[in-house]
Design a protein around this motif. Structure first.
Motif, PDB file in Angstrom:
ATOM      1  N   PRO A 153       0.783  -1.239   0.000  1.00 18.07           N
ATOM      2  CA  PRO A 153       0.000   0.000   0.000  1.00 18.07           C
ATOM      3  C   PRO A 153       0.819   1.295   0.000  1.00 18.07           C
ATOM      4  O   PRO A 153       0.315   2.338   0.449  1.00 18.07           O
ATOM      5  CB  PRO A 153      -0.778  -0.136   1.302  1.00 18.07           C
ATOM      6  CG  PRO A 153       0.177  -0.825   2.213  1.00 18.07           C
ATOM      7  CD  PRO A 153       0.973  -1.764   1.360  1.00 18.07           C
ATOM      8  N   GLU A 154       2.030   1.271  -0.477  1.00 17.98           N
ATOM      9  CA  GLU A 154       2.848   2.494  -0.442  1.00 17.98           C
ATOM     10  C   GLU A 154       2.136   3.629  -1.182  1.00 17.98           C
ATOM     11  O   GLU A 154       1.675   3.466  -2.309  1.00 17.98           O
ATOM     12  CB  GLU A 154       4.213   2.252  -1.076  1.00 17.98           C
ATOM     13  CG  GLU A 154       5.167   3.432  -0.927  1.00 17.98           C
ATOM     14  CD  GLU A 154       6.584   3.093  -1.345  1.00 17.98           C
ATOM     15  OE1 GLU A 154       7.407   4.017  -1.457  1.00 17.98           O
ATOM     16  OE2 GLU A 154       6.865   1.897  -1.558  1.00 17.98           O
ATOM     17  N   GLY A 155       2.049   4.801  -0.512  1.00 17.34           N
ATOM     18  CA  GLY A 155       1.384   5.971  -1.083  1.00 17.34           C
ATOM     19  C   GLY A 155      -0.114   5.999  -0.840  1.00 17.34           C
ATOM     20  O   GLY A 155      -0.772   6.989  -1.174  1.00 17.34           O
ATOM     21  N   GLU A 156      -0.670   4.938  -0.279  1.00 16.26           N
ATOM     22  CA  GLU A 156      -2.098   4.901   0.000  1.00 16.26           C
ATOM     23  C   GLU A 156      -2.392   5.390   1.419  1.00 16.26           C
ATOM     24  O   GLU A 156      -1.505   5.455   2.269  1.00 16.26           O
ATOM     25  CB  GLU A 156      -2.630   3.470  -0.161  1.00 16.26           C
ATOM     26  CG  GLU A 156      -2.470   2.894  -1.561  1.00 16.26           C
ATOM     27  CD  GLU A 156      -2.936   1.456  -1.652  1.00 16.26           C
ATOM     28  OE1 GLU A 156      -3.448   0.933  -0.626  1.00 16.26           O
ATOM     29  OE2 GLU A 156      -2.784   0.843  -2.718  1.00 16.26           O
ATOM     30  N   THR A 157      -3.665   5.695   1.668  1.00 18.09           N
ATOM     31  CA  THR A 157      -4.078   6.093   3.010  1.00 18.09           C
ATOM     32  C   THR A 157      -4.004   4.879   3.941  1.00 18.09           C
ATOM     33  O   THR A 157      -4.392   3.769   3.564  1.00 18.09           O
ATOM     34  CB  THR A 157      -5.513   6.642   2.992  1.00 18.09           C
ATOM     35  OG1 THR A 157      -5.578   7.773   2.115  1.00 18.09           O
ATOM     36  CG2 THR A 157      -5.949   7.076   4.390  1.00 18.09           C
ATOM     37  N   PHE A 158      -3.494   5.111   5.132  1.00 20.78           N
ATOM     38  CA  PHE A 158      -3.355   4.027   6.097  1.00 20.78           C
ATOM     39  C   PHE A 158      -4.721   3.435   6.429  1.00 20.78           C
ATOM     40  O   PHE A 158      -5.680   4.137   6.722  1.00 20.78           O
ATOM     41  CB  PHE A 158      -2.681   4.552   7.369  1.00 20.78           C
ATOM     42  CG  PHE A 158      -2.569   3.521   8.452  1.00 20.78           C
ATOM     43  CD1 PHE A 158      -1.593   2.527   8.389  1.00 20.78           C
ATOM     44  CD2 PHE A 158      -3.431   3.536   9.541  1.00 20.78           C
ATOM     45  CE1 PHE A 158      -1.496   1.575   9.379  1.00 20.78           C
ATOM     46  CE2 PHE A 158      -3.320   2.598  10.543  1.00 20.78           C
ATOM     47  CZ  PHE A 158      -2.357   1.609  10.459  1.00 20.78           C
ATOM     48  N   ASN A 159      -4.800   2.101   6.379  1.00 22.82           N
ATOM     49  CA  ASN A 159      -6.044   1.376   6.686  1.00 22.82           C
ATOM     50  C   ASN A 159      -5.715   0.304   7.716  1.00 22.82           C
ATOM     51  O   ASN A 159      -5.053  -0.683   7.408  1.00 22.82           O
ATOM     52  CB  ASN A 159      -6.619   0.738   5.411  1.00 22.82           C
ATOM     53  CG  ASN A 159      -7.954   0.054   5.662  1.00 22.82           C
ATOM     54  OD1 ASN A 159      -8.327  -0.229   6.800  1.00 22.82           O
ATOM     55  ND2 ASN A 159      -8.686  -0.214   4.592  1.00 22.82           N
ATOM     56  N   PRO A 160      -6.177   0.488   8.962  1.00 20.05           N
ATOM     57  CA  PRO A 160      -5.807  -0.465  10.028  1.00 20.05           C
ATOM     58  C   PRO A 160      -6.319  -1.884   9.785  1.00 20.05           C
ATOM     59  O   PRO A 160      -5.841  -2.817  10.425  1.00 20.05           O
ATOM     60  CB  PRO A 160      -6.433   0.148  11.280  1.00 20.05           C
ATOM     61  CG  PRO A 160      -7.519   1.049  10.783  1.00 20.05           C
ATOM     62  CD  PRO A 160      -7.042   1.571   9.462  1.00 20.05           C
ATOM     63  N   GLU A 161      -7.286  -2.060   8.885  1.00 20.47           N
ATOM     64  CA  GLU A 161      -7.765  -3.401   8.599  1.00 20.47           C
ATOM     65  C   GLU A 161      -6.753  -4.198   7.780  1.00 20.47           C
ATOM     66  O   GLU A 161      -6.709  -5.431   7.864  1.00 20.47           O
ATOM     67  CB  GLU A 161      -9.098  -3.335   7.836  1.00 20.47           C
ATOM     68  CG  GLU A 161     -10.255  -2.793   8.671  1.00 20.47           C
ATOM     69  CD  GLU A 161     -11.568  -2.856   7.907  1.00 20.47           C
ATOM     70  OE1 GLU A 161     -11.579  -3.435   6.794  1.00 20.47           O
ATOM     71  OE2 GLU A 161     -12.572  -2.336   8.403  1.00 20.47           O
TER      72      GLU A 161
END
Length: 208
Positions: A153-161
């Motif tokens: 997910p580099e560059g994506e919004t952090f998603n704790p799931e």
């Protein structure tokens, strides 16, 4: 001699004892009058009623036996279904990864060939790299076929799931709460997380 004569005494008088003797074919009815009863017919009716009741009893017993047999067969069939389902579950558990395992055989063959090539070429790193890249492509293809997808997910919004933040990185180049770098890829199996991606999350540069 008539019945009337039989009831007379030798002197022509009526015998009172004979008159009062019970007559089986005559019975008193409610209004006090006498009614003639056919004893043979009553007996025949009783026998017919008994035969009818016995026939009904025999039929009821036959039906009960039929229902019992049906219940026994149904219970046996249910038990067979349960055993088949149990065998299917056990088989599925044992051989659930059979398809993936067969795919991995090719990956292992490629690794062994790569190692042998590295030995034969006395440290030819270009050949070794080429073999490793080919093996990596084979492994990625095998994983994709069974529904295993990478989480990068580099560059994506952090998603704790799907992501596990292991550190933060102050930066003005990325929006806050954005994945700045991926330390270890994650993977999903048919949409369910097998392993979350280990990531570094961006935060404003001025934050302590």
């Amino acid at each position: 001699m008539s019945q009337h004569d039989e009831r007379q005494t030798p002197h022509g008088e009526q015998d009172s004892a004979a008159e009062n003797a019970p007559r089986p074919d005559i019975e008193k009815v409610q209004d006090g009058s006498e009614e003639y009863v056919d004893a043979g017919k009553a007996s025949a009716d009783s026998v017919a009623e008994t035969d009818e009741l016995m026939a009904e009893l025999d039929q009821a017993r036959a039906e009960a036996e039929q229902y019992r047999d049906q219940a026994v067969r149904a219970a046996a069939e249910l038990e067979n279904v349960r055993k088949r389902a149990q065998r299917d579950v056990e088989s599925a558990r044992k051989f659930a990864i059979e398809k993936f395992a067969s795919e991995l055989l090719g990956v292992r063959d490629s690794l062994e060939l790569g190692l042998k090539a590295a030995e034969d070429n006395h440290g030819d790193f270009d050949k070794l790299k080429e073999g490793m890249e080919m093996t990596n492509r084979m492994l990625a293809s095998s994983m994709e076929k069974v529904g295993i997808e990478p989480i990068n997910p580099e560059g994506e919004t952090f998603n704790p799931e799907y992501h596990e933040a292991v550190s933060t990185q102050p930066t003005d180049e990325l929006a806050p709460n954005t994945v700045a770098s991926v330390m270890q890829k994650g993977y999903t199996l048919n949409g369910r997380v097998l392993r979350a991606a280990m990531v570094t999350v961006a935060k404003p540069a001025g934050d302590s």
